[in-house]
Design an enzyme around this catalytic site. Structure first.
Site, PDB file in Angstrom:
ATOM      1  N   HIS A  30       9.296  -3.747   6.014  1.00 41.53           N
ATOM      2  CA  HIS A  30       9.699  -3.111   7.277  1.00 41.53           C
ATOM      3  C   HIS A  30       9.312  -4.032   8.450  1.00 41.53           C
ATOM      4  CE1 HIS A  30      10.956   0.320   9.751  1.00 41.53           C
ATOM      5  NE2 HIS A  30      10.134  -0.244  10.616  1.00 41.53           N
ATOM      6  N   ALA A  31      10.294  -4.329   9.297  1.00 41.44           N
ATOM      7  CA  ALA A  31      10.083  -5.321  10.351  1.00 41.44           C
ATOM      8  C   ALA A  31       8.933  -4.937  11.286  1.00 41.44           C
ATOM      9  CB  ALA A  31      11.358  -5.473  11.169  1.00 41.44           C
ATOM     10  N   HIS A  47       8.537  -7.277  21.311  1.00 39.99           N
ATOM     11  CA  HIS A  47       7.096  -6.984  21.161  1.00 39.99           C
ATOM     12  C   HIS A  47       6.275  -8.253  21.396  1.00 39.99           C
ATOM     13  CE1 HIS A  47       7.449  -2.903  19.623  1.00 39.99           C
ATOM     14  NE2 HIS A  47       8.152  -3.261  18.574  1.00 39.99           N
ATOM     15  N   GLU A  85       8.193  -0.466  22.593  1.00 41.96           N
ATOM     16  CA  GLU A  85       9.420  -0.434  21.785  1.00 41.96           C
ATOM     17  C   GLU A  85      10.670  -0.724  22.609  1.00 41.96           C
ATOM     18  OE1 GLU A  85       9.142  -0.402  18.656  1.00 41.96           O
ATOM     19  OE2 GLU A  85       7.029   0.160  18.621  1.00 41.96           O
ATOM     20  N   HIS A 104      14.637  -6.799  19.018  1.00 37.39           N
ATOM     21  CA  HIS A 104      13.618  -5.756  19.167  1.00 37.39           C
ATOM     22  C   HIS A 104      12.219  -6.324  18.893  1.00 37.39           C
ATOM     23  CE1 HIS A 104      11.828  -1.679  18.718  1.00 37.39           C
ATOM     24  NE2 HIS A 104      11.094  -2.295  17.798  1.00 37.39           N
ATOM     25  N   GLU A 105      12.073  -6.988  17.773  1.00 40.75           N
ATOM     26  CA  GLU A 105      10.738  -7.473  17.379  1.00 40.75           C
ATOM     27  C   GLU A 105      10.234  -8.558  18.325  1.00 40.75           C
ATOM     28  OE1 GLU A 105       9.111  -5.778  15.438  1.00 40.75           O
ATOM     29  OE2 GLU A 105      10.654  -4.684  14.340  1.00 40.75           O
ATOM     30  N   HIS A 139       7.523   5.104   8.716  1.00 40.44           N
ATOM     31  CA  HIS A 139       6.486   5.416   9.707  1.00 40.44           C
ATOM     32  C   HIS A 139       5.616   6.592   9.287  1.00 40.44           C
ATOM     33  CE1 HIS A 139       9.486   2.909  11.550  1.00 40.44           C
ATOM     34  NE2 HIS A 139       8.690   2.673  12.586  1.00 40.44           N
ATOM     35  N   TYR A 142       9.676   5.750  19.834  1.00 44.84           N
ATOM     36  CA  TYR A 142      11.065   5.280  19.718  1.00 44.84           C
ATOM     37  C   TYR A 142      12.014   6.176  20.500  1.00 44.84           C
ATOM     38  CZ  TYR A 142       8.925   2.586  15.988  1.00 44.84           C
ATOM     39  OH  TYR A 142       8.093   1.768  15.276  1.00 44.84           O
TER      40      TYR A 142
HETATM   41  N1  ASP Z   1       9.882  -2.166  13.473  1.00 41.48           N
HETATM   42  C1  ASP Z   1      11.052  -1.617  14.060  1.00 41.48           C
HETATM   43  C2  ASP Z   1      10.957  -0.154  14.144  1.00 41.48           C
HETATM   44  O1  ASP Z   1      10.213   0.409  13.317  1.00 41.48           O
HETATM   45  C3  ASP Z   1      12.292  -2.223  13.648  1.00 41.48           C
HETATM   46  C4  ASP Z   1      13.074  -1.630  12.549  1.00 41.48           C
HETATM   47  O2  ASP Z   1      12.820  -1.911  11.401  1.00 41.48           O
HETATM   48  O3  ASP Z   1      14.063  -0.987  12.894  1.00 41.48           O
HETATM   49  O4  ASP Z   1      10.908   0.025  15.332  1.00 41.48           O
HETATM   50  N1  SER Z   2      12.452   0.679  14.094  1.00 39.47           N
HETATM   51  C1  SER Z   2      12.377   2.081  14.057  1.00 39.47           C
HETATM   52  C2  SER Z   2      12.707   2.582  12.683  1.00 39.47           C
HETATM   53  O1  SER Z   2      12.944   1.839  11.795  1.00 39.47           O
HETATM   54  C3  SER Z   2      13.250   2.722  15.104  1.00 39.47           C
HETATM   55  O2  SER Z   2      14.567   2.249  15.043  1.00 39.47           O
HETATM   56  O3  SER Z   2      12.700   3.739  12.449  1.00 39.47           O
HETATM   57 ZN    ZN Z   3       9.154  -1.874  17.297  1.00 39.24          ZN
END
Ligand code: ASP
Ligand code: SER
Ligand code: ZN
Length: 605
Positions: free
Chosen positions: A343-344, A377, A401, A373-374, A502, A512
């Site tokens: 997961h990024a 950060h 974010e 996005h990353e 998450h 988010y």
């Molecule tokens: N880490 C980011 C998210 O959780 C990017 C993603 O995987 O969408 O915000």
């Molecule tokens: N990066 C976040 C997620 O993967 C929001 O887009 O849920």
């Molecule tokens: Zn993020």
């Protein structure tokens, strides 16, 4: 990354005295003592954060039983120290101190995600649970058509398939990763709640809601208010998409009324729907004129080129190139020889300049957005690095974010894609509605999901939802907010929330939801500063160094001031406000209303 995720344990508070010495008379501490306390806490926490970050990096980029033990231990040490300081900070509640010291005392109390109880071994137990759940999620693999697939491959398959039976299979199989997490999740929740009470919060949900320069109750009310502002638009989009899914798949798969089947939206959690844009593209229209995924592939983009492209966007605004160590140390594709957490995420390992990216990039439109996005950060992390450690964070987590999402809004515009050479011509005005629809399929579709993930956790933390109702409560919220149902009955042992990163890795999610609102405020402000006169959706501030310089004012403040001041520094606005997102999408919302004539929009929950 990691230092946003302190999890904390308490040790008995020894009111300033050393063990064994006779207890001093209880007198009120002085401002000088408060400053000395903050200075020591800040130094110690900064030090332990670097060590914990490195342990976590090694674990996430090479998951083994050893690296997992090491990160659990390092995390527990960080937790113990941070809790001790969170508790001790309360000693200075009534001391008159300067504003900087006051804010740092506040941040010491609220900067924790999962506090732990005041018992030996509790922090380690929590660290072990977190590592177990994270590992289950990261190493989850599923067999489809005889092939073993990791999550990002399953996501690709689900994005592409237009066969509802296949979609259902992928969707259901991925959710087999999470039932083994359920007992651990319940235990972690109980421990974190005990820890939160120890540092003065009624439960962990209240602690999470305390991070927004207002009371936890005010934050809950603010989220509801913002949702109320965007909900009619979401319902409009839901209605239109449902009609198109019904037309494609028929009444048996997707009825014309009621909720949408969650596996048909091209995304594992139905959180963004852009992948099924082809299904909903306006009929009798020239359309957007291109498909970004196809263009990226056709132009030979690979993972490094995707990252370079995002870096270049920020450089064009006047920011420095990313340091050499970023390129040496980041992980940007899935390695073949070991397990990793794909997961990024963006990292700030040493609170100075050791910024990194960890992602398993695929060449597609989703990941094109994700790299922007990353790196957003990273941009923030670098800009606030000169601040004292306790201020090295986003003005609130939604700001963190929103930075890269704001960049992504610019980077997806056709005008900019042409500058990159990814498309040959910029489509004319007929393409605006299709473009806005494509954007809404991600940005608007996301809003209810962005809200409900933590609505669920708030209910779990408060005890309103007990473990035997975890899954039902999840689906009640999905139905209420997203207007969706699973593709079939859920098994008795299902723990579907745990099939979302998450939740498995305890990253708060309201951030988010907020980001999706802030990003349009940033974007509208930037476009005004740039003197943009055309339709908002065509604006790109690429190359505008004046906008970059002003943006840097917000970034460089870090968490040193309440967030409205950071917002004002860039936008001139002091409040979070859904009017920017409404402005951006206004033509689409009007168009959807026309398309939906005669439909029975909405659903019963
Ligand atoms: N880490 C980011 C998210 O959780 C990017 C993603 O995987 O969408 O915000
Ligand atoms: N990066 C976040 C997620 O993967 C929001 O887009 O849920
Ligand atoms: Zn993020």
């Amino acid at each position: 990354m990691r230092h946003l995720l302190l999890s904390v344990t308490a040790v008995t508070l020894l009111a300033g005295s050393s063990v064994g010495a006779p207890a001093p008379p209880m007198s009120a501490p002085t401002p000088a003592e408060a400053r000395a306390f903050v200075a020591k806490a800040e130094k110690d926490l900064a030090e332990v954060s670097v060590y914990a970050n490195k342990a976590e990096w090694v674990y996430e980029t090479d998951i083994t039983s050893d690296t997992s033990d090491l990160t659990a231990k390092a995390g527990a040490e960080q937790t113990e120290m941070a809790t001790r300081y969170a508790k001790q900070a309360a000693r200075f509640d009534h001391v008159k101190v300067d504003d900087v010291t006051r804010r740092k005392l506040l941040l010491l109390k609220i900067g924790l995600v999962l506090p732990s109880p005041d018992r030996p071994g509790a922090a380690k137990e929590m660290g072990d649970i977190e590592a177990r759940m994270g590992t289950l999620y990261a190493t989850g693999a599923v067999t489809i058509d005889g092939k073993t697939l990791h999550l990002e491959d399953l996501e690709d398959e689900l994005a592409k398939t237009r066969d509802p039976a296949k979609a259902k299979e992928i969707w259901e199989k991925w959710r087999r990763v999470s039932p083994p997490m359920k007992a651990d999740y319940a235990k972690l929740t109980a421990l974190a709640n005990e820890g939160s009470r120890g540092i003065g919060f009624k439960d962990t949900g209240a602690l999470w809601r305390a991070g927004y320069d207002m009371t936890p109750d005010q934050f809950a009310a603010l989220s509801d208010k913002l949702w109320g502002q965007v909900e009619p638009f979401y319902t409009n989009l839901h209605c239109y998409v449902r009609t198109r899914l019904n037309a494609k798949y028929g009444d048996v798969v997707q009825p014309r009324t009621g909720p949408i089947r969650a596996d048909l939206l091209g995304n594992m959690w139905a959180q963004e729907w852009g992948n099924i844009y082809d299904v909903v593209a306006p009929a009798n229209s020239p359309g957007m004129g291109y498909d970004l995924t196809q263009q990226l592939v056709a132009h030979g983009y690979d993972a490094p080129k995707m990252v370079k492209t995002a870096e270049n966007f920020y450089i064009s605004l006047g920011f420095d190139p990313w340091p050499k160590t970023f390129w040496d140390r980041s992980l940007i594709t899935r390695p073949r020889d070991r397990e990793v957490q794909c997961h990024a995420s963006a990292w700030d390992v040493d609170n100075k300049d050791d910024i990194r990216l960890k992602a398993c990039i695929h060449v597609n439109a989703d990941d094109f957005f994700t790299v922007h996005h990353e790196l957003g950060h990273n941009l923030y992390q670098r800009a606030y690095a000169p601040q004292p450690f306790l201020f090295e964070n986003g003005a609130n987590d939604g700001f963190h974010e929103a930075i890269g999402d704001f960049a992504g809004l610019n980077a997806l515009t056709p005008g900019y894609l042409k500058q990159l050479g990814l498309i040959d011509t910029v489509p004319g005005p007929d393409a605006d509605i299709p473009y806005l629809l494509r954007q809404a399929m991600d940005g608007i579709a996301f809003l209810p999901f962005g809200l409900l993930v933590d609505k669920w956790r708030w209910e779990v933390f408060s005890g309103q939802v007990t473990p035997e109702h975890y899954n039902d409560a999840w689906w009640a919220l999905v139905l209420q907010y997203q207007g969706m149902v699973p593709p079939g009955p859920r098994p008795a042992d299902a723990f579907d929330p745990g099939a979302k990163n998450h939740i498995a890795t305890s990253v708060p999610y309201a951030r988010y939801f907020l980001a999706r609102i802030y990003e349009y405020q940033f974007y509208r402000a930037a476009c005004r500063q740039a003197g943009w006169k055309g339709p908002l959706n065509r604006c790109s501030v690429y190359g505008d160094k004046a906008v970059g310089a002003k943006f840097n004012k917000l970034l460089a403040m870090g968490q040193s001031k309440p967030w409205p001041e950071a917002l004002e520094a860039f936008t001139g606005e002091k409040d979070i406000d859904a009017s920017a997102i409404a402005d951006y999408f206004a033509p689409l919302n009007a168009w959807l209303t026309v398309q939906n004539k005669g439909q029975q929009c909405g659903w019963k929950s």
